[in-house]
Write an enzyme that holds these catalytic residues in place. Structure first.
Site, short mmCIF file in Angstrom:
data_model
loop_
_atom_site.label_atom_id
_atom_site.label_comp_id
_atom_site.label_asym_id
_atom_site.label_seq_id
_atom_site.Cartn_x
_atom_site.Cartn_y
_atom_site.Cartn_z
N HIS A 1 14.97 13.11 11.58
CA HIS A 1 13.77 13.17 12.41
C HIS A 1 12.92 11.91 12.29
N HIS A 2 13.22 11.06 11.33
CA HIS A 2 12.53 9.76 11.27
C HIS A 2 13.20 8.74 12.17
N ASP B 1 6.66 21.28 -26.96
CA ASP B 1 6.57 19.96 -26.33
C ASP B 1 7.62 19.91 -25.24
N TYR C 1 8.76 15.70 0.26
CA TYR C 1 8.54 17.02 -0.33
C TYR C 1 8.35 16.94 -1.83
N SER D 1 13.20 5.69 -14.30
CA SER D 1 12.08 6.43 -14.87
C SER D 1 11.97 7.83 -14.28
N SER D 2 12.04 7.92 -12.95
CA SER D 2 11.90 9.23 -12.32
C SER D 2 13.03 10.17 -12.70
N HIS E 1 13.25 11.67 3.13
CA HIS E 1 12.64 12.93 3.50
C HIS E 1 12.43 13.85 2.30
N HIS F 1 0.84 -1.20 0.00
CA HIS F 1 0.00 0.00 0.00
C HIS F 1 0.88 1.25 0.00
N GLU G 1 11.93 12.96 -0.50
CA GLU G 1 10.85 12.30 -1.23
C GLU G 1 9.47 12.82 -0.78
N TRP H 1 7.14 0.08 3.81
CA TRP H 1 7.61 0.80 2.62
C TRP H 1 8.98 1.40 2.87
N SER I 1 -1.36 27.06 -5.73
CA SER I 1 -1.01 28.45 -6.00
C SER I 1 -1.53 28.91 -7.37
N ARG J 1 1.92 1.41 14.95
CA ARG J 1 1.53 1.21 13.56
C ARG J 1 2.01 -0.18 13.10
N LYS K 1 4.07 30.08 2.90
CA LYS K 1 3.18 29.67 1.81
C LYS K 1 1.72 29.73 2.25
N THR L 1 7.16 27.03 5.10
CA THR L 1 5.84 26.48 4.80
C THR L 1 4.75 27.42 5.30
C1 HEA Z 1 0.13 9.06 -1.03
C2 HEA Z 1 0.13 8.11 -0.28
C3 HEA Z 1 -1.00 7.44 0.43
C4 HEA Z 1 -2.36 7.47 0.21
C5 HEA Z 1 -3.11 8.21 -0.85
C6 HEA Z 1 -2.93 6.63 1.21
C7 HEA Z 1 -4.30 6.38 1.33
C8 HEA Z 1 -4.87 5.64 2.35
N1 HEA Z 1 -4.21 5.00 3.37
FE1 HEA Z 1 -2.21 4.89 3.60
N2 HEA Z 1 -0.20 4.77 3.83
C9 HEA Z 1 0.73 5.41 3.08
C10 HEA Z 1 0.50 6.29 2.03
C11 HEA Z 1 -0.76 6.58 1.55
N3 HEA Z 1 -1.94 6.11 2.01
C12 HEA Z 1 2.05 5.07 3.52
C13 HEA Z 1 3.36 5.58 2.94
C14 HEA Z 1 1.88 4.19 4.58
C15 HEA Z 1 2.95 3.53 5.43
C16 HEA Z 1 3.20 2.14 4.98
C17 HEA Z 1 4.10 1.45 5.91
O1 HEA Z 1 3.88 1.47 7.12
O2 HEA Z 1 5.08 0.87 5.42
C18 HEA Z 1 0.44 4.02 4.76
C19 HEA Z 1 -0.13 3.24 5.75
C20 HEA Z 1 -1.50 3.18 6.01
C21 HEA Z 1 -2.07 2.59 7.16
C22 HEA Z 1 -1.30 1.99 8.32
C23 HEA Z 1 -1.04 0.58 8.09
C24 HEA Z 1 -0.24 -0.01 9.17
O3 HEA Z 1 0.48 0.71 9.87
O4 HEA Z 1 -0.31 -1.22 9.31
C25 HEA Z 1 -3.43 2.71 7.03
C26 HEA Z 1 -4.39 2.22 8.02
O5 HEA Z 1 -5.45 2.61 8.10
C27 HEA Z 1 -3.67 3.39 5.81
C28 HEA Z 1 -4.92 3.70 5.32
C29 HEA Z 1 -5.15 4.44 4.15
C30 HEA Z 1 -6.46 4.70 3.61
C31 HEA Z 1 -7.75 4.22 4.20
C32 HEA Z 1 -6.27 5.45 2.48
C33 HEA Z 1 -7.35 5.96 1.57
O6 HEA Z 1 -7.16 7.33 1.37
C34 HEA Z 1 -7.35 5.23 0.29
C35 HEA Z 1 -8.62 5.50 -0.46
C36 HEA Z 1 -8.62 5.02 -1.87
C37 HEA Z 1 -9.26 3.94 -2.30
C38 HEA Z 1 -9.94 3.04 -1.35
C39 HEA Z 1 -9.20 3.56 -3.73
C40 HEA Z 1 -10.37 4.02 -4.50
C41 HEA Z 1 -11.55 3.23 -4.18
C42 HEA Z 1 -12.47 2.85 -5.06
C43 HEA Z 1 -12.38 3.15 -6.50
C44 HEA Z 1 -13.63 2.17 -4.58
C45 HEA Z 1 -13.69 0.81 -5.04
C46 HEA Z 1 -13.07 0.02 -4.01
C47 HEA Z 1 -13.29 -1.27 -3.87
C48 HEA Z 1 -14.11 -2.06 -4.82
C49 HEA Z 1 -12.70 -1.98 -2.69
N4 HEA Z 1 -2.48 3.68 5.20
C1 HEA Z 2 3.71 15.09 1.67
C2 HEA Z 2 4.31 14.53 2.59
C3 HEA Z 2 4.80 15.13 3.88
C4 HEA Z 2 4.95 16.44 4.27
C5 HEA Z 2 4.68 17.68 3.49
C6 HEA Z 2 5.47 16.39 5.61
C7 HEA Z 2 5.76 17.53 6.34
C8 HEA Z 2 6.39 17.51 7.58
N1 HEA Z 2 6.68 16.39 8.32
FE1 HEA Z 2 6.25 14.49 7.82
N2 HEA Z 2 6.09 12.57 7.21
C9 HEA Z 2 5.61 12.13 6.01
C10 HEA Z 2 5.17 12.92 4.97
C11 HEA Z 2 5.21 14.31 4.99
N3 HEA Z 2 5.59 15.10 6.03
C12 HEA Z 2 5.60 10.70 5.96
C13 HEA Z 2 5.13 9.85 4.78
C14 HEA Z 2 6.07 10.27 7.18
C15 HEA Z 2 6.20 8.86 7.70
C16 HEA Z 2 7.16 8.00 7.01
C17 HEA Z 2 7.13 6.63 7.60
O1 HEA Z 2 7.72 6.45 8.68
O2 HEA Z 2 6.51 5.73 7.00
C18 HEA Z 2 6.40 11.47 7.94
C19 HEA Z 2 6.94 11.43 9.21
C20 HEA Z 2 7.39 12.55 9.87
C21 HEA Z 2 8.20 12.50 11.05
C22 HEA Z 2 8.71 11.25 11.73
C23 HEA Z 2 7.75 10.77 12.72
C24 HEA Z 2 8.13 9.49 13.32
O3 HEA Z 2 8.25 8.50 12.58
O4 HEA Z 2 8.32 9.45 14.53
C25 HEA Z 2 8.45 13.80 11.41
C26 HEA Z 2 9.24 14.22 12.58
O5 HEA Z 2 9.76 15.23 12.68
C27 HEA Z 2 7.80 14.65 10.44
C28 HEA Z 2 7.82 16.04 10.44
C29 HEA Z 2 7.31 16.82 9.43
C30 HEA Z 2 7.39 18.29 9.44
C31 HEA Z 2 7.98 19.14 10.51
C32 HEA Z 2 6.82 18.69 8.26
C33 HEA Z 2 6.72 20.14 7.79
O6 HEA Z 2 7.10 20.26 6.47
C34 HEA Z 2 5.34 20.70 7.99
C35 HEA Z 2 5.34 22.18 7.86
C36 HEA Z 2 3.97 22.78 7.89
C37 HEA Z 2 3.41 23.44 8.91
C38 HEA Z 2 4.11 23.59 10.21
C39 HEA Z 2 2.04 23.97 8.83
C40 HEA Z 2 1.88 25.34 8.23
C41 HEA Z 2 2.66 26.39 8.91
C42 HEA Z 2 2.12 27.46 9.53
C43 HEA Z 2 0.68 27.71 9.58
C44 HEA Z 2 3.09 28.44 10.09
C45 HEA Z 2 3.10 28.63 11.55
C46 HEA Z 2 3.49 27.42 12.25
C47 HEA Z 2 4.32 27.33 13.29
C48 HEA Z 2 5.19 28.41 13.77
C49 HEA Z 2 4.34 26.08 14.08
N4 HEA Z 2 7.17 13.86 9.51
CU CU Z 3 10.62 13.59 6.99
#
Ligand code: HEA
Ligand code: HEA
Ligand code: CU
Ligand code: CUA
Lengths: 527, 293, 373
Positions: free
Chosen positions: A304-305, A107, A259, A171-172, A255, A78, A257, A143, A270, A452, A333, A330
Site C-alpha cells: 500500500h506504500h 530482571d 506497527y 541493537s533492536s 510496514h 528528521h 515497522e 527516510w 490499555s 511532500r 481495540k 484496530t
Molecule cells: C515518530 C516519528 C515522528 C515525530 C515524533 C515527528 C514529529 C514532527 N514532525 Fe515529522 N516526520 C516523520 C516522523 C515523525 N515526525 C517521518 C517518518 C517523516 C517522513 C520523512 C521523509 O519524508 O523521509 C516526517 C516528515 C515531516 C515533515 C515533512 C517533511 C517533508 O516532506 O519535507 C514535516 C513537515 O512539517 C514534519 C514535521 C514534524 C513536526 C513539526 C514534528 C513535531 O511533533 C516535533 C516536535 C518536537 C520538537 C520540536 C522537539 C522538542 C522541542 C523543544 C525541546 C523545544 C526547543 C526547541 C528549540 C530550541 C528549537 N515531519
Molecule cells: C504508528 C504508525 C502508523 C500506523 C498505526 C498506521 C496505520 C495505518 N496506515 Fe499508515 N503510515 C505510517 C504510519 C502508520 N500508519 C507512515 C509513517 C506512513 C508513511 C511512510 C512514508 O511514506 O514515509 C504511512 C503511510 C500509509 C499509507 C501509504 C500512503 C502513501 O504513501 O500513499 C497507507 C496506505 O494504505 C497507510 C494506511 C494505514 C492504515 C490502513 C492503517 C491502519 O492500521 C489504521 C487502522 C485504524 C483505524 C481504521 C481507526 C480505528 C478503527 C475504527 C474506529 C473501526 C471502524 C473503522 C472502519 C470500519 C473504517 N499508511
Molecule cells: Cu504501511
C-alpha cells in the site's frame, strides 16, 4: 576487574554502583530503561529541531533559511531520528523498566546483552549524525531511501548511513530477543499468558515483529552497499534488477515497522484507561487476538506504500483489501477502550488525558490511513501532505502521546514522587493544541495537492503552511514543560504511595515507590 | 518452570567495550569502503583491523566469563531456558535475513527479468532494452556494457552436489556427536564432532574453488548482472555463516576436549548444533533455487 | 478545536472551487477517472466522519456522565461476546461496501488499451521529456520560475513553481496513453486534475492514460523525491482542441527542420554567449550554480576548472554524453546543436574562463549525427 564482579553475590540486595560506571556497566533493567528513555528524549529534541527547521523553511513560499539540498537532509534525518532514535528506544526503555516488574521477574532474561543493546545505539547515532560533517552532506534521500537516489546518486556518507542502520538493527534484534525471553521464561509462578498485562502482550508481539523485520532491513541496506561499491545490480535494470525491488524489500520491513511503533502504545493505553476508569479492561482476550491479527496482517500489506509504482492490477487489489482489513482488529481495540470508559468512574489526571487524546487522535490518523488504503484514491493522496498528516497523527499524538502518558503514569513509581499535576496538565493542553494546529491543516494542503519533501511550494498552499508552522513551534516548545516536569519529579515532590493511583491493577503497584533497585529476587505469588 | 533465584550478573564492562569495538568496525568499514572509490582513507583499514581485533578479544573474554559462570553452576535451569530462547530467536532472525535475499531472487526471476524481456504486465519496458530476451539464468543482461553477463553458470551436479552431500552428512555427524555427548562416550564425541568440523572445512574449500572457477573461467562475478549478484550474495552470506559455524564448532570441540560439558548441561554445544542445522537447511534452499532451478 | 476543523472541511467540500488560494478539499478534476476518484474520496470521507461521530460521541458522552466528580460508580462488566462480534462484523461490512466502488474505479484506471496517441514521458533530474511516439516530436520541459522569485528578490508570479517553457500539448477528447519512465532516479508524473500519478522508474516503463474532455491548462508536479530540485520539477499540460493540436504538431515539425538548418549557420561570439547564458541558466545552473562555482564535493565548479578551460573535445564529450553514475546527464538529445554550441562556448568564456574558444553549431551537429548512426 572481572574477578571482583563474579564474587559479588547477587541474591543479596545491593544498590546501584556509584559514579558514571553505574551507567556504562550496568546490568540492571531499571538503569537500562532510564538510559533508553533519556537517549530517546535527546533524540526527540534533535529530530524535533530538524522538524522545526523544516517548518520554519515552509512558513512561507520561497526559499528563506535553508537550501533545497540541506532541506532534503533535514527531512531524511528528521524521519530517521524520530523513528529509530526517539520512538523505538522510548518503547524499549519503558519495556525495560516495566516488563520484568509486570511479570514478576528479578530482571531481564539476559541482562548483559541488555546493556549491549542499549550502548550500541549512541554509537550508531553518533555515526549517523556525523554524516552532517562529511563531504556531500548527510543522507538526503528520505527516510525510505529509495534506490537509485540512495545508491548511484547518493552522497558518499550513505556508506556510514548503511552501517549505522546495521548497528541499529543489531541493537533492536538483541533487545527484542531479550524481551521475548523475559516474557516467555521469567514470569512469576501463576502468571499465565492470559494474565499478562496488555503492555506485556503488545510488547511480546512487537518483539516478534522486530526480530522478523529488522534482518530484512539489514538485508536491503546490504544490497544497497554492494550495488554502490561492489558492482551488483539488484536495483539497476541494466543488469536485470529493479529499483522497485528495493521498495518491496524496504516496505516488507517498513510496514511492520510502523506497527512496531504503535502496538506498545496500544499496550500503554490499555493499562492507563482501566486505572482511571476504575474498571477492568473491557475485552481482554479480544485485545490479545486483535493485536495478534494486526501483527499478522502487517506482513501482507506492504504494497500500500507503492500503489503508484506501477503494479499489476491483481496485486493492487489484493493489497488494498488486506490493508483495509486492518481496520477491523484496530476498531476492536478502539471500541474496547471506549467500552472500558463506559460506565466507569473516571478521573482525568495527566496520563488519562494523554490516553484519551491518544484514542481520539490516533483514530483520526487511522481513519485517514483507511482512506489511503483505497488504492484509486491513493493515486491522488500519495506523496502529498495528506500522507504526512496521516502518519504524524498516528505517530505524534499516537505513539509519542502514548509514551508521554506512560511516563506520567509510571513516573511516581520510578521516582517515588508525584509529578506536579497542574504543570502536567499545562503540558498536555499545550501539546494537544499544538499538535492539532500543526498536523490538521496538513490534510488540507495535502488534498489541495502539495507534494511532500519539497522545500518550497506554490502560492495556494501558503496559509495552512503558516498555521502548521506556528503549531509546530507551539508543540515543540511545550515539550520543554515536559522536561521541567520530569526533572522536578526526579528531584522531589510529594511522596508517592506504593499504589500511586486508586486501586490500579498489576504487580508494579505492589512494590514500594520508588521501585527498589532490585525487585522480585524471590518471585511473587500471582493468584 | 522452576524458580530458583535467577542469576542476575553484576556490572559488566564487556557490553560497552563491545559497542566501542562495533563502532570502530563500522566506522572503519565505512571509511575503508568509501576509500575504495576515492583512494583515500587507509585509516579505514586500521580502524577495521583494530575493531575486529578488539571485538575478537572481547568475545573471547566475554564468553570465557560466561563459561566460567556456567562451570561454577550459576545458571539455573531457568537461565538455561533463557539462553535457549535467545538462541532460537537469533536463528529466526538469521532466517529472516536470508529471506530478504531469497525474496530478491524470486522477484527478479519471476517479475523483473521477464518484464525487461517484454513479457507480462510491464512488458512494454522492453522498448528501452531492444533485443533483450528474458532467460534464467541471466547470461545476457539488458546492458552488456555495464554488466557483462557470465559465459556460463555453475553446473549444479558437480561441486554443488558434492557440497550438498557434505553439508547434509555433517548435520548427521553433529547429531551423532550430540548423542554421544548425552551417552557420555567421549571418544565418540571427539571423533564425530571432529569429523563435522572437517566436513565444514571441506565445504568451505570447495566453495572457494567454485568461486575461483566462477570468476576466472565463467566470468560469473558480482558484476555480471543480477544473476551474479543474487548468486554471490546468497552463497556468500551462506559461506560466511558456515565459516562462523565452523569456528563455533572448533571452539566447542576444544571445550569438549577440556571436558566442559556434561550429559545434562551442554547448552553451548546444542546452540552450535542448532546453528549448524540452520546453515544446512539454508544450503538446501540454495542448492534448489540458486543452482538447480 | 477538532470539531471546528472538521466543520471547516465539511463546509469547504461543498464549495470546492470557491477560492483557489483557500482550497481545502481534493480537486474534482476534469476527467472521468478523476470524478470517480473524487466521489470515492467523498464517500470514504463521509463514512469515516460517521464512524468518528459515533465512536467519539459515545466516548465523550461517557466522559461527561461517567466521571467520578459527578459521583459515577464504576460498573463491573468487562466482557460481552455478542457486542464484540457485532463490532467486528459491522466494520467488516462497511469495508466491503467501500471496496466495491474502489475496485470498479481501479479496474477502469488500469485499462490503457485503444489509445489514440502514445506519449513517452521521461523524467530527468529535474525536467521532463515528452516524445510523441511515431510523430518525430520530442522536446524537454523545464521549469521557468526565475530564481529571483524563489529567493524572494522579486514578487512571485501567479503560477509560481508551476510553470514550464514547453508544456505537454495534447488533443482534447482523445485517449492518450503515457509511457512513463526515467533516465536517472525515480520521479513521479502527477497531474491532479487528470488523477494521473505514476512513478517513472529508470529502466522500466509504466503505462497510464487519460482522456481530457475540455481544453485548458492543467498543472502538476513531480511527486517522488528525486534529489535537490524535486520541488522544482513542474508539469504543465496544454490541452487543445484536436484542430489546434494538429496545428501545433505541424509547427513543431517545422521547428525541427528549422533547427536543422540553423545548425549549419555560423554564429557570432556575442550571439553564442548570449544564447549560451540563457541555456546555462535553464539547464546547468541548478547544479553548477549561476556563478559557476558548483557546490563543493557535490557538484563540481566550472569556473576555472580543467573541464571548461582544458581540452575542448573532452568538454564537448562530457556535455554531450554525460558521465554515468553521476548527476551529469547526457545533453546530446536534450538540447539543439545551436544550444549546445552556445552553452559550451559560454562555459569556456564566462566568469574567469577567458579561453576565447568558440564552438560552432555545425561541429556539434556533426557529432550528434554521428552518434545517431
Ligand atoms: C515518530 C516519528 C515522528 C515525530 C515524533 C515527528 C514529529 C514532527 N514532525 Fe515529522 N516526520 C516523520 C516522523 C515523525 N515526525 C517521518 C517518518 C517523516 C517522513 C520523512 C521523509 O519524508 O523521509 C516526517 C516528515 C515531516 C515533515 C515533512 C517533511 C517533508 O516532506 O519535507 C514535516 C513537515 O512539517 C514534519 C514535521 C514534524 C513536526 C513539526 C514534528 C513535531 O511533533 C516535533 C516536535 C518536537 C520538537 C520540536 C522537539 C522538542 C522541542 C523543544 C525541546 C523545544 C526547543 C526547541 C528549540 C530550541 C528549537 N515531519
Ligand atoms: C504508528 C504508525 C502508523 C500506523 C498505526 C498506521 C496505520 C495505518 N496506515 Fe499508515 N503510515 C505510517 C504510519 C502508520 N500508519 C507512515 C509513517 C506512513 C508513511 C511512510 C512514508 O511514506 O514515509 C504511512 C503511510 C500509509 C499509507 C501509504 C500512503 C502513501 O504513501 O500513499 C497507507 C496506505 O494504505 C497507510 C494506511 C494505514 C492504515 C490502513 C492503517 C491502519 O492500521 C489504521 C487502522 C485504524 C483505524 C481504521 C481507526 C480505528 C478503527 C475504527 C474506529 C473501526 C471502524 C473503522 C472502519 C470500519 C473504517 N499508511
Ligand atoms: Cu504501511
Ligand atoms: Cu522529479 Cu521529484
Amino acid at each position: 576487574m572481572m574477578n571482583t564482579m563474579t564474587k559479588v553475590s547477587h541474591t543479596e540486595h545491593h544498590g546501584p554502583a556509584s559514579g558514571l560506571g553505574r551507567w556504562f556497566f550496568t546490568t540492571n533493567h531499571k538503569d537500562i530503561g532510564t538510559l533508553y528513555l533519556w537517549f530517546s528524549f535527546t533524540m526527540f529534541l534533535i529530530g524535533g529541531c530538524m522538524a522545526l527547521m523544516i517548518r520554519a523553511e515552509l512558513f512561507q513560499p520561497g526559499l528563506q533559511l535553508i537550501q533545497p539540498e540541506f532541506f532534503n537532509q533535514m527531512t531524511t534525518m528528521h524521519g530517521l531520528i524520530m523513528v529509530f532514535g526517539a520512538v523505538m528506544p522510548a518503547f524499549v526503555g519503558l519495556a525495560n523498566w516495566m516488563l520484568p516488574i509486570m511479570v514478576g521477574a528479578p530482571d531481564m532474561a539476559l541482562p548483559r546483552m541488555n546493556n549491549w543493546s542499549f550502548w550500541i545505539l549512541p554509537f550508531a547515532f553518533a555515526m549517523m549524525l556525523s554524516t552532517f560533517f562529511m563531504d556531500g552532506g548527510a543522507p538526503n534521500f528520505g527516510w525510505t531511501f529509495y534506490a537509485p537516489l540512495s545508491t548511484t546518486y547518493a552522497p558518499p556518507s550513505v556508506t556510514y548511513f548503511i552501517f549505522a542502520v546495521h548497528m541499529m538493527g543489531i541493537s533492536s534484534i538483541m533487545g527484542a530477543i531479550n524481551i521475548i525471553a523475559t516474557i516467555l521464561n521469567m514470569r512469576a509462578p501463576g502468571m499465565t499468558m492470559m494474565k499478562l498485562p496488555l503492555f506485556v502482550w503488545t510488547w511480546l508481539i512487537t518483539a516478534f515483529l522486530l526480530i522478523a523485520v529488522m534482518p530484512v532491513l539489514a538485508g536491503v541496506v546490504t544490497m544497497m552497499l554492494t550495488d554502490i561499491h561492489f558492482g551488483t545490480s539488484f536495483f539497476n535494470a541494466a543488469g536485470g534488477g529493479d529499483p522497485v525491488l528495493f521498495q518491496h524489500v524496504f516496505w516488507f520491513f517498513g510496514h511492520p515497522e510502523v506497527y512496531i511503533m504503535i502496538l506498545p502504545a496500544f499496550g500503554i493505553v490499555s493499562e492507563i484507561i482501566p486505572t482511571f476508569a476504575r474498571k477492568r479492561l473491557f475485552g481482554y482476550s479480544s485485545m490479545v487476538y486483535a493485536t495478534s491479527s494486526i501483527a499478522f496482517l502487517s506482513f501482507i500489506v506492504w504494497v500500500h506504500h507503492m500503489f503508484t509504482v506501477g503494479l499489476p492490477l491483481m496485486g493492487e487489489l489484493f493489497f488494498m483489501y488486506a490493508t483495509m482489513l486492518i481496520a477491523v482488529p484496530t476498531g476492536v481495540k478502539v471500541f474496547n477502550w471506549v467500552a472500558t470508559m463506559f460506565r466507569g468512574s473516571m478521573t482525568f489526571e495527566t496520563p488519562m488525558l494523554f490516553a484519551i487524546a491518544f484514542v481520539v487522535l490516533f483514530t483520526i490518523g487511522g481513519l485517514s490511513g483507511l482512506m489511503l488504503a483505497i488504492a484509486p484514491a491513493d493515486f491522488q493522496y500519495h506523496d502529498t501532505y495528506f500522507v504526512v498528516a496521516h502518519f504524524h497523527y498516528v505517530l505524534v499524538p499516537g505513539a509519542v502521546f502514548a509514551i508521554m502518558a506512560g511516563v506520567y503514569y509510571w513516573l511516581p513509581k520510578w521516582t517515588g514522587h508525584y509529578y506536579p499535576e497542574t504543570l502536567g496538565k499545562v503540558h498536555f493542553w499545550c501539546s494537544f493544541i499544538g499538535v492539532n494546529l500543526t498536523f490538521f491543516p496538513m490534510h488540507f494542503i495535502g488534498l489541495a495537492g502539495m507534494p511532500r519533501r519539497v522545500p518550497d511550494y506554490a502560492l495556494q498552499f501558503a496559509d495552512f503552511n503558516m498555521v502548521a508552522s506556528i503549531g509546530a513551534f507551539i508543540f515543540g516548545f511545550s515539550q520543554l514543560i515536559f522536561l521541567v516536569v520530569v526533572i522536578k519529579t526526579i528531584r522531589g515532590g510529594s511522596p508517592a504511595t506504593a499504589e500511586v493511583w486508586d486501586e490500579p491493577h498489576g504487580l508494579e503497584w505492589t512494590i514500594p515507590s520508588p521501585a527498589p533497585y532490585h525487585t522480585f529476587s524471590t518471585p511473587p505469588e500471582v493468584k | 518452570m522452576s524458580h530458583e533465584t535467577y542469576y542476575v550478573p553484576a556490572q559488566s564492562r564487556w557490553p560497552i567495550l563491545a559497542s566501542i569495538a562495533l563502532f570502530l568496525l563500522a566506522y572503519g568499514a565505512g571509511t575503508l569502503i568509501n576509500g575504495l572509490k576515492t583512494e583515500t582513507g587507509n585509516i579505514g583499514l586500521v580502524l577495521v583491523l583494530s575493531g575486529t581485533l578488539m571485538m575478537a578479544l572481547i568475545l573471547f573474554g566475554w564468553f570465557r566469563h560466561i563459561i566460567n559462570e556456567s562451570m561454577e553452576g550459576k545458571f539455573s535451569p531457568q537461565a538455561d531456558l533463557s539462553f535457549r530462547w535467545g538462541m532460537s530467536w537469533f536463528i529466526f532472525s538469521e532466517i529472516m535475513f536470508f529471506i530478504a535475499f531469497f525474496g530478491a531472487l524470486f522477484y527478479v526471476r519471476t517479475l523483473a527479468v521477464p518484464w525487461l524481456g517484454g513479457e507480462g504486465e510491464k512488458g512494454v519496458s522492453n522498448m528501452l532494452w531492444e533485443g533483450f530476451v528474458a532467460e534464467w539464468p541471466l547470461l545476457t543482461t539488458p546492458d552488456m556494457q555495464q554488466f557483462p553477463g557470465a559465459k556460463a553458470v555453475i553446473d549444479p551436479w558437480h561441486l554443488p552436489l558434492i557440497n550438498t552431500a557434505i553439508l547434509i552428512s555433517s548435520s548427521f555427524t553433529i547429531t551423532l556427536a550430540h548423542h554421544a555427548l548425552k551417552a557420555e562416550r567421549r571418544t565418540a564425541i571427539v571423533l564425530w564432532q571432529g569429523l563435522t568440523i572437517l566436513l565444514g572445512i571441506t565445504f568451505l574449500s570447495l566453495q572457494v574453488i567454485e568461486y575461483a572457477e566462477a570468476y576466472q573461467e565463467l566470468g560469473l562475478t558480482l558484476h555480471s548482472g543480477v544473476y551474479g549478484a543474487t548468486f554471490f550474495m546468497l552463497t556468500g552470506f551462506h559461506g560466511l555463516h558456515v565459516t562462523m559455524g565452523t569456528l563455533m564448532l572448533i571452539i566447542t570441540w576444544l571445550r569438549v576436549l577440556k571436558g566442559h560439558f556434561t550429559p545434562d548441561n551442554h547448552f553451548g554445544f546444542e546452540a552450535v548444533a542448532w546453528y549448524w542445522h540452520f546453515v544446512d537447511v539454508v544450503w538446501v534452499g540454495l542448492f534448489l533455487f540458486v543452482y538447480v532451478f | 478545536m477538532k470539531a471546528a476543523l472538521i466543520l471547516l472541511l465539511v463546509s469547504a467540500s461543498n464549495v470546492p472551487y470557491a477560492r483557489a488560494e483557500w482550497q481545502l478539499n481534493m480537486r474534482r478534476g476534469v476527467t472521468d477517472i478523476s470524478h470517480s476518484i473524487f466521489d470515492l474520496h467523498m464517500l470514504i470521507f463521509w463514512v469515516c466522519v460517521a464512524i468518528a461521530v459515533v465512536v467519539f460521541g459515545v466516548m465523550f458522552w461517557s466522559i461527561f456522565h461517567h466521571r467520578k466528580s459527578r459521583g459515577a460508580k464504576a460498573h463491573n462488566f468487562h466482557e460481552n461476546t455478542l457486542v464484540e462480534i457485532i463490532w467486528t462484523l459491522a466494520p467488516f461490512a462497511i469495508l466491503i461496501a467501500m471496496a466495491i466502488p474502489a475496485t470498479a474505479t481501479l479496474v477502469k484506471m488500469y485499462d490503457p488499451s485503444d489509445a489514440d496517441l502514445d506519449i513517452q514521458v521521461t523524467g530527468y533530474q529535474w525536467k521532463w521529456r515528452y516524445q510523441y511516439l511515431g510523430q518525430e516530436v520530442d522536446f524537454f520541459s523545464n521549469t521557468i520560475t526565475p530564481s529571483e522569485q524563489i529567493n524572494n528578490q522579486a514578487p512571485k508570479s501567479e503560477h509560481y513553481l508551476l510553470e514550464v517553457d514547453n508544456p505537454l500539448v495534447i488533443p482534447a477528447g482523445k485517449k492518450i496513453r503515457f509511457l512513463i519512465t526515467s533516465v536517472d532516479v525515480i520521479h513521479s508524473w502527477w497531474v491532479p486534475d487528470f488523477a494521473v500519478k505514476k512513478d517513472a522508474i529508470p529502466g522500466f516503463i509504466n503505462e497510464s492514460w487519460t482522456n481530457v474532455p475540455e481544453p485548458g491548462i492543467y498543472r502538476g508536479q513531480c511527486t517522488e523525491l528525486c534529489g535537490k530540485n524535486h520541488g522544482f520539477m513542474p508539469i504543465v499540460v496544454d490541452v487543445r482542441t484536436p484542430a489546434d493540436y494538429e496545428l501545433w504538431l505541424a509547427q513543431m515539425k517545422n521547428r525541427k527542420a528549422e533547427e536543422q538548418s540553423s545548425a549549419q549557420q555560423s554564429m557570432s561570439m556575442e550571439a553564442l554567449m548570449e544564447k549560451g547564458e540563457a541555456v546555462y541558466i535553464s539547464s546547468c545552473a541548478a547544479c553548477h550554480q549561476l556563478n559557476g562555482e558548483g557546490i563543493p564535493n557535490v557538484f563540481p565548479a566550472l569556473n576555472g576548472s580543467l573541464i571548461a578551460t582544458g581540452d575542448i573535445s573532452q568538454h564537448i564529450d562530457l556535455v554531450l554524453n554525460g558521465k554515468t553514475g553521476t548527476a551529469m546527464q547526457a545533453f546530446r538529445e536534450q538540447l539543439s546543436a545551436v544550444d549546445l554550441a552556445a552553452v559550451i562556448t559560454y562555459e569556456r568564456n564566462a566568469w574567469n574562463n577567458n579561453t576565447g574558444d568558440k564552438v560552432e553549431p555545425a561541429a556539434i551537429d556533426e557529432l550528434k549525427m554521428a552518434a545517431k548512426q
